[in-house]
Every structure is written in structure tokens, then in C-alpha cells.
Design an enzyme around this catalytic site. Sequence first.
Site, PDB file in Angstrom:
ATOM      1  N   SER A 132      12.771   6.898   1.304  1.00 36.95           N
ATOM      2  CA  SER A 132      12.226   5.881   2.211  1.00 36.95           C
ATOM      3  C   SER A 132      13.148   5.565   3.391  1.00 36.95           C
ATOM      4  CB  SER A 132      11.898   4.599   1.436  1.00 36.95           C
ATOM      5  OG  SER A 132      10.886   4.871   0.512  1.00 36.95           O
ATOM      6  N   LYS A 142       8.287  -2.493 -10.024  1.00 36.53           N
ATOM      7  CA  LYS A 142       6.953  -2.583  -9.407  1.00 36.53           C
ATOM      8  C   LYS A 142       6.047  -3.622 -10.071  1.00 36.53           C
ATOM      9  CE  LYS A 142       6.313   1.886  -7.210  1.00 36.53           C
ATOM     10  NZ  LYS A 142       5.358   2.965  -7.001  1.00 36.53           N
ATOM     11  N   ASP A 201       0.345   2.696  -2.119  1.00 38.25           N
ATOM     12  CA  ASP A 201       0.109   4.020  -2.724  1.00 38.25           C
ATOM     13  C   ASP A 201      -1.383   4.334  -2.713  1.00 38.25           C
ATOM     14  OD1 ASP A 201       2.701   4.758  -3.325  1.00 38.25           O
ATOM     15  OD2 ASP A 201       2.671   3.904  -5.342  1.00 38.25           O
ATOM     16  N   GLY A 230      -0.260   7.266 -16.093  1.00 34.45           N
ATOM     17  CA  GLY A 230       0.916   6.458 -15.773  1.00 34.45           C
ATOM     18  C   GLY A 230       0.668   5.577 -14.556  1.00 34.45           C
ATOM     19  N   GLY A 231       1.756   5.124 -13.930  1.00 34.23           N
ATOM     20  CA  GLY A 231       1.660   4.212 -12.789  1.00 34.23           C
ATOM     21  C   GLY A 231       0.890   4.808 -11.622  1.00 34.23           C
ATOM     22  N   LEU A 240      -0.099  15.220  -7.113  1.00 35.04           N
ATOM     23  CA  LEU A 240       0.702  14.148  -6.513  1.00 35.04           C
ATOM     24  C   LEU A 240       2.164  14.557  -6.308  1.00 35.04           C
ATOM     25  CD1 LEU A 240      -1.739  12.387  -6.757  1.00 35.04           C
ATOM     26  CD2 LEU A 240      -0.391  10.655  -7.910  1.00 35.04           C
TER      27      LEU A 240
HETATM   28  P1  NAP Z   1       4.577   7.891 -15.206  1.00 36.96           P
HETATM   29  O1  NAP Z   1       4.222   6.461 -15.052  1.00 36.96           O
HETATM   30  O2  NAP Z   1       5.772   8.286 -16.048  1.00 36.96           O
HETATM   31  O3  NAP Z   1       3.266   8.643 -15.814  1.00 36.96           O
HETATM   32  C1  NAP Z   1       3.252  10.009 -16.080  1.00 36.96           C
HETATM   33  C2  NAP Z   1       1.981  10.376 -16.858  1.00 36.96           C
HETATM   34  O4  NAP Z   1       2.016  11.775 -17.092  1.00 36.96           O
HETATM   35  C3  NAP Z   1       1.851   9.712 -18.221  1.00 36.96           C
HETATM   36  O5  NAP Z   1       0.489   9.514 -18.510  1.00 36.96           O
HETATM   37  C4  NAP Z   1       2.453  10.756 -19.153  1.00 36.96           C
HETATM   38  O6  NAP Z   1       1.961  10.684 -20.467  1.00 36.96           O
HETATM   39  C5  NAP Z   1       1.941  12.024 -18.515  1.00 36.96           C
HETATM   40  N1  NAP Z   1       2.770  13.160 -18.854  1.00 36.96           N
HETATM   41  C6  NAP Z   1       4.122  13.274 -18.695  1.00 36.96           C
HETATM   42  N2  NAP Z   1       4.530  14.487 -19.123  1.00 36.96           N
HETATM   43  C7  NAP Z   1       3.421  15.127 -19.579  1.00 36.96           C
HETATM   44  C8  NAP Z   1       3.211  16.414 -20.174  1.00 36.96           C
HETATM   45  N3  NAP Z   1       4.223  17.281 -20.379  1.00 36.96           N
HETATM   46  N4  NAP Z   1       1.956  16.737 -20.525  1.00 36.96           N
HETATM   47  C9  NAP Z   1       0.947  15.873 -20.339  1.00 36.96           C
HETATM   48  N5  NAP Z   1       1.075  14.653 -19.788  1.00 36.96           N
HETATM   49  C10 NAP Z   1       2.308  14.290 -19.421  1.00 36.96           C
HETATM   50  O7  NAP Z   1       4.813   8.571 -13.800  1.00 36.96           O
HETATM   51  P2  NAP Z   1       4.096   8.183 -12.404  1.00 36.96           P
HETATM   52  O8  NAP Z   1       4.879   7.152 -11.715  1.00 36.96           O
HETATM   53  O9  NAP Z   1       2.665   7.946 -12.694  1.00 36.96           O
HETATM   54  O10 NAP Z   1       4.299   9.534 -11.563  1.00 36.96           O
HETATM   55  C11 NAP Z   1       3.651  10.716 -11.950  1.00 36.96           C
HETATM   56  C12 NAP Z   1       3.861  11.832 -10.927  1.00 36.96           C
HETATM   57  O11 NAP Z   1       3.300  11.445  -9.679  1.00 36.96           O
HETATM   58  C13 NAP Z   1       5.323  12.174 -10.655  1.00 36.96           C
HETATM   59  O12 NAP Z   1       5.422  13.557 -10.503  1.00 36.96           O
HETATM   60  C14 NAP Z   1       5.604  11.483  -9.337  1.00 36.96           C
HETATM   61  O13 NAP Z   1       6.609  12.136  -8.592  1.00 36.96           O
HETATM   62  C15 NAP Z   1       4.256  11.602  -8.647  1.00 36.96           C
HETATM   63  N6  NAP Z   1       4.055  10.552  -7.644  1.00 36.96           N
HETATM   64  C16 NAP Z   1       3.907  10.929  -6.350  1.00 36.96           C
HETATM   65  C17 NAP Z   1       3.703   9.976  -5.382  1.00 36.96           C
HETATM   66  C18 NAP Z   1       3.544  10.405  -3.962  1.00 36.96           C
HETATM   67  O14 NAP Z   1       3.663   9.561  -3.064  1.00 36.96           O
HETATM   68  N7  NAP Z   1       3.238  11.633  -3.701  1.00 36.96           N
HETATM   69  C19 NAP Z   1       3.631   8.619  -5.728  1.00 36.96           C
HETATM   70  C20 NAP Z   1       3.769   8.268  -7.068  1.00 36.96           C
HETATM   71  C21 NAP Z   1       3.986   9.251  -8.024  1.00 36.96           C
HETATM   72  P3  NAP Z   1       2.767   9.893 -21.626  1.00 36.96           P
HETATM   73  O15 NAP Z   1       2.647   8.432 -21.259  1.00 36.96           O
HETATM   74  O16 NAP Z   1       2.061  10.266 -22.855  1.00 36.96           O
HETATM   75  O17 NAP Z   1       4.195  10.351 -21.538  1.00 36.96           O
END
Ligand code: NAP
Length: 289
Positions: free
Chosen positions: A23, A72, A108, A134-135, A230
Site C-alpha cells: 500500500s 479488519k 475490497d 475466508g475473509g 484473487l
Molecule cells: P483466509 O481468510 O485465510 O481464507 C482462505 C480460505 O481458503 C479459507 O476458506 C481456507 O479454508 C481456504 N483454503 C486455504 N488453503 C486451502 C487448501 N489447500 N485447499 C482448499 N481450501 C483452502 O484468506 P483470505 O484473506 O480470504 O485470502 C485468500 C486469498 O485471496 C489469498 O491468496 C490472498 O492473497 C487473496 N486476496 C487478494 C486480494 C486482492 O486484492 N487481490 C484481497 C484479499 C485477498 P480453511 O478455513 O478450511 O483453512
Amino acid sequence: MQHITGKTKLLGVIGDPIAHSLSPLIHNAALQKLGRDYVYVAFPIKAENLEAAIAGFQAFGLVGFSITIPHKQSIIPLLDSITPTAQLVGAVNTVYRTETGWQGTNTDVEGFIAPLKTLDRNWTKVHPVILGIGGAARAVVVGLAQLGCSKIEVVGRNIAKLEAFHQSWQKSDLQSVVSVHPWENLAQLIRHTELFINTTPVGMAPHTNQSPLSEELIQKLSPSAIAYDLIYTPSPTRFLQQAQSQGNITIDGLEMLVQQGAAALQLWLDEPVPVDTMRQTLKNYLFPS
Ligand code: NAP
């Protein structure tokens, strides 16, 4: 080089850890381009210091700030109000000043839908499938509902978390829009969708050869479907490579990252911001030639 003076105004991002944040890079590039006398810095704030930090921001007149993991959600009770969007997502990533004090929102959502809005689709007829709960998935659900999608299928690997995810929409209109499914239903769901979104971290560095979808599953995705990941690095991810090779339109997470930042900066400055500068700065940093 920007000259910091006695009049320079302050913006920032809070998180723990925060040193990896992109950021400051994109916001300072935009501020410089606009010639505005602001500086955007990263503040490492531990959970136990969050309340003191917000009081400090108020005391020294910080103009606004971004929020990342792990604050957050925990920031919400410390703010004077949050927008309906942040309320629905259940998380705040941007705080700005209003006449009634600190207001939190979630850009977001706007960031996620920005690249979709450039495509010509009747979103009311599209039934997206989201992988992960997730988030980020929460912002994706709210964004898709804002686009007009009336049926959103969400797939997760943990049944208890899936049930909690579904319950979390209970107080909103979205509970009837969101259906949750175990991973085993993916083969059936993927066949019928025109928009498939990966919100899991599968495929991120260092596991760049991984995809959330097997070769067998990706082949069930219609060639006319949009594949959205994402993840913004690597670009493309293994999942998007699979989708590209069968002719799908693909979108990676870079534009979401840029647009959520642009939406925040616009709130703080109350003027149009140079999105191209933010995008190019990020690309130059992440993918130096
Ligand atoms: P998070 O809250 O940790 O959630 C991740 C989700 O993915 C959870 O539902 C988790 O399941 C699942 N997961 C993790 N490993 C897995 C696997 N091996 N197989 C199947 N499901 C799996 O993370 P988040 O904040 O939502 O972020 C997720 C992704 O989005 C990241 O890669 C992040 O970099 C990306 N992101 C990008 C932006 C952007 O601006 N482009 C913004 C936000 C996030 P469990 O709960 O069962 O572990």
C-alpha cells in the site's frame, strides 16, 4: 523525491506484520502524481495497542488509514460508524473522517467487482461459484450481490465453517442468495457456472505449481466462463494458466488490489485518483523486466 514539510498530511496502513504491505508503494506513487502534500506510511500495530493507536491517530490528525490483518474486524467497535458494505462483509479495510467521526468501509468489494464491470454480461443471469470461505470470500459475495447476481454458490472444505459462513448472512438479504457446498459438489457446480472465482491461497508463492482445480475439474468449466483468481502473484497462477489454455477469459488479483486502493485514496482526497499510475507502479515492483 517528495519534500516533507510542516504542512504535509499523513495517511497510513495498520497491521501486524505490515512491512510486506504494498500500500505505501501505490499510494505514495499516486500522491506524487497528483502533487498532493501527503505521505502514506506503514504502522506496525500489535492487537493490544490498537485502541491506543486509534486514539493517537485522532490526537495528531491522521487523515485516514487502511487496515489489514489482524485488525479488519477488531477495529469495528473502535470506530464511530461503518458503511452498510462493511457491515455486510463484517470487516473494514479503510477508515476515513466524517463530521461524526471515524467511518469504516470495505473497498475490497469495489476492487473485486471493478474488472467484472468492464465486461458485458447480464449479471442477474450469472450464477457464480466461489472457492473458499475466508475473509476475501466475504467481500466477493457482497460484490457479486451488488452486481446483481441472485444465486451465489460457495464451496469450502470444512463443513462446520461452511455452516457458520451461511449463518453469518442470516441478518441480511444475502442468506437466500448464498448456498454453501462441500468440496465434493464442485464437479457438479463447475459445469454450470459462467464465473468461477478462486479465493483460496492455493497457487501462491512458494507453491506456484499448485492449482485448486485438478485437470479433470478444470475441463468441466465452460470455455465461455470467466476464471477469476484473487491471487496477484504469480501472474498467471497455475489455475489461470489452465483456464487460459482452454480459452476462458481470465482475471487475476492485481486489478482488485489496485482498485481497492484507488477507492480508498479517493475517499481520503475527495478527488479522482490516478489509477494507471497505481497499477503501473505495482506491476513494475512485482514484475520487474
Ligand atoms: P483466509 O481468510 O485465510 O481464507 C482462505 C480460505 O481458503 C479459507 O476458506 C481456507 O479454508 C481456504 N483454503 C486455504 N488453503 C486451502 C487448501 N489447500 N485447499 C482448499 N481450501 C483452502 O484468506 P483470505 O484473506 O480470504 O485470502 C485468500 C486469498 O485471496 C489469498 O491468496 C490472498 O492473497 C487473496 N486476496 C487478494 C486480494 C486482492 O486484492 N487481490 C484481497 C484479499 C485477498 P480453511 O478455513 O478450511 O483453512
